[in-house]
Design an enzyme around this catalytic site. Sequence first.
Site, PDB file in Angstrom:
ATOM      1  N   GLU A  45       0.813  -1.232   0.000  1.00 18.06           N
ATOM      2  CA  GLU A  45       0.000   0.000   0.000  1.00 18.06           C
ATOM      3  C   GLU A  45       0.839   1.270   0.000  1.00 18.06           C
ATOM      4  OE1 GLU A  45      -3.065  -0.444   3.038  1.00 18.06           O
ATOM      5  OE2 GLU A  45      -4.308  -1.522   1.598  1.00 18.06           O
TER       6      GLU A  45
ATOM      7  N   GLU B 197      -5.513  -8.437  -1.196  1.00 17.97           N
ATOM      8  CA  GLU B 197      -6.229  -8.295   0.076  1.00 17.97           C
ATOM      9  C   GLU B 197      -7.675  -7.970  -0.229  1.00 17.97           C
ATOM     10  OE1 GLU B 197      -4.823  -5.616   3.087  1.00 17.97           O
ATOM     11  OE2 GLU B 197      -2.731  -6.191   2.800  1.00 17.97           O
TER      12      GLU B 197
HETATM   13  C1  BGP Z   1      -4.707  -2.930   4.606  1.00 15.51           C
HETATM   14  C2  BGP Z   1      -3.392  -3.382   5.165  1.00 15.51           C
HETATM   15  C3  BGP Z   1      -3.452  -4.563   6.063  1.00 15.51           C
HETATM   16  C4  BGP Z   1      -4.765  -4.726   6.795  1.00 15.51           C
HETATM   17  C5  BGP Z   1      -5.987  -4.374   6.021  1.00 15.51           C
HETATM   18  C6  BGP Z   1      -7.287  -4.320   6.812  1.00 15.51           C
HETATM   19  O1  BGP Z   1      -4.711  -1.552   4.563  1.00 15.51           O
HETATM   20  O2  BGP Z   1      -2.453  -3.674   4.156  1.00 15.51           O
HETATM   21  O3  BGP Z   1      -2.298  -4.587   6.851  1.00 15.51           O
HETATM   22  O4  BGP Z   1      -4.785  -4.692   8.110  1.00 15.51           O
HETATM   23  O5  BGP Z   1      -5.838  -3.178   5.326  1.00 15.51           O
HETATM   24  O6  BGP Z   1      -7.335  -3.121   7.533  1.00 15.51           O
HETATM   25  P1  BGP Z   1      -7.684  -3.038   9.067  1.00 15.51           P
HETATM   26  O7  BGP Z   1      -6.817  -4.048   9.740  1.00 15.51           O
HETATM   27  O8  BGP Z   1      -7.376  -1.670   9.463  1.00 15.51           O
HETATM   28  O9  BGP Z   1      -9.120  -3.373   9.162  1.00 15.51           O
END
Ligand code: BGP
Length: 477
Positions: free
Chosen positions: A198, A376
């Site tokens: 990201e 993701e």
């Molecule tokens: C993305 C990241 C992850 C992850 C995911 C979910 O931005 O790459 O590391 O955690 O989002 O977000 P969150 O954990 O804040 O719900």
Amino acid sequence: MTTFPKAFLFGGATADFQCEGGFDEGGRGLLTHDFVTAGAYGQPRQITLTLPDGTRGSAGVRDALPADSVPTLFADTYYPSHQATDFYHHWREDIDLLAELGSTTYRFSICWSRIFSTGMEKEANPAGLAFYDQVIDYLSAKHIQPIITICHDELPNALALKYGGWADRRTIAAYEHYALTLIRHFHDRVKYWLTFNEINILGGYAALGTHAQDPQTRYECVHHMFVASAAVIRQARLIDRELQFGTMYMMSEMYPADSDPKNVWAAYTTRREACYFFADVMARGQYPHYARDLFKRLGVTLDVTPADLATLRAGTIDFLAFSYYRSGTVTADEGLVNENPHLQTTPWHWPIDPLGLRYCLNELYDRYQKPLIVIENGLGMIDQRVDGQIHDQYRIDYLADHLRAIRDAITVDGVPCFGYTMWAPIDLVSLSTGEMKKRYGVVYVDMDDTGRGSLQRIKKDSFAWLAATYRSRGANL
Ligand code: BGP
């Protein structure tokens, strides 16, 4: 019945500091994330620190740190990265669960300070490499192909303190040394590599290693990361021509709030500057034409050398990886917001929008003509345990709808998307809030928001459904 192509990779995705733990074991050095506390929605996570006058302080995880303050651990504070969900001691069990799901890939990040504890050593930490050797060999034994994120929003803390993180060019050299060490060591077992996670939304000390957080600092850091990524890709191709390199972008879709041309223009430019700018540089090997206006508006001046430009041109990515959880809407007056009257939201106010994922896959392929992977995607929810079971039909619905959108993008639209790694197959600590109760997994981990619990892994209803989906290549969708 339309199924996913035979070679399509199915699996899960995680990040080291959200699941690994073992923060003071195996010669691991402190990571910038080790100073980040837990938070909650509307209650930002904090970095704990010592102020120049010796008193204790803290700053929001995405805010500037007070000048000359030093991130510090306090015994009375809970830091989620220290234990996380303890993959460090549960890796075999966790990989068994991934295998039982029918996963053919697992995307995870290597902890930089487990390999180079300060980021400045010449020799890698043998115990760090040995830990990931075990993990990768066990994955291979289970026919699960690793996809490695070299750097997931983190730095060895010493590198942040000594150099000021990515604002300093010396961090490029430290990253090159780290990344090429990994590539030389693992290239015979790992084909797919992500240079950064990201990269388009990084901010704050934990991700960038800088005290300041103004646009000048941010874009200097980003420029150094662009150069570091390209330099590694260029050199890695001399090590092994079979390797495939990508970078990961947050690509949540951004729509104009309505058909008012002002809002349409605002959505277009917001998307371009917040998302495409980063992929434009890394996929095309040069800064895009609109960078000049962007930097002028932000008052940013970059030191871009001719050698940097040559490196960017020589080290373009082979594929694009992206995260997609939600979409947003944009107006000229308010900028990007979550509100969309056509969509339901999660308890964390993230709109649920599977068609936005199909849109995004098409838009990305139109723009870059490079293979894509959805690296993701998932639903963060509060799960209830009833008699030891978790009935998470809402997660099944979310994953099914998003997988259908990918299948349609591939089979109807003809987009070359080669994999899907859902976030995160086994519950882990949330990045944005540091909570445990924002759960994504198809496997429940018995741990609460303060790190207490047995850490037992329990399959949710969605586990059997996802296994059936992965094993039939989506025939059940
Ligand atoms: C993305 C990241 C992850 C992850 C995911 C979910 O931005 O790459 O590391 O955690 O989002 O977000 P969150 O954990 O804040 O719900």
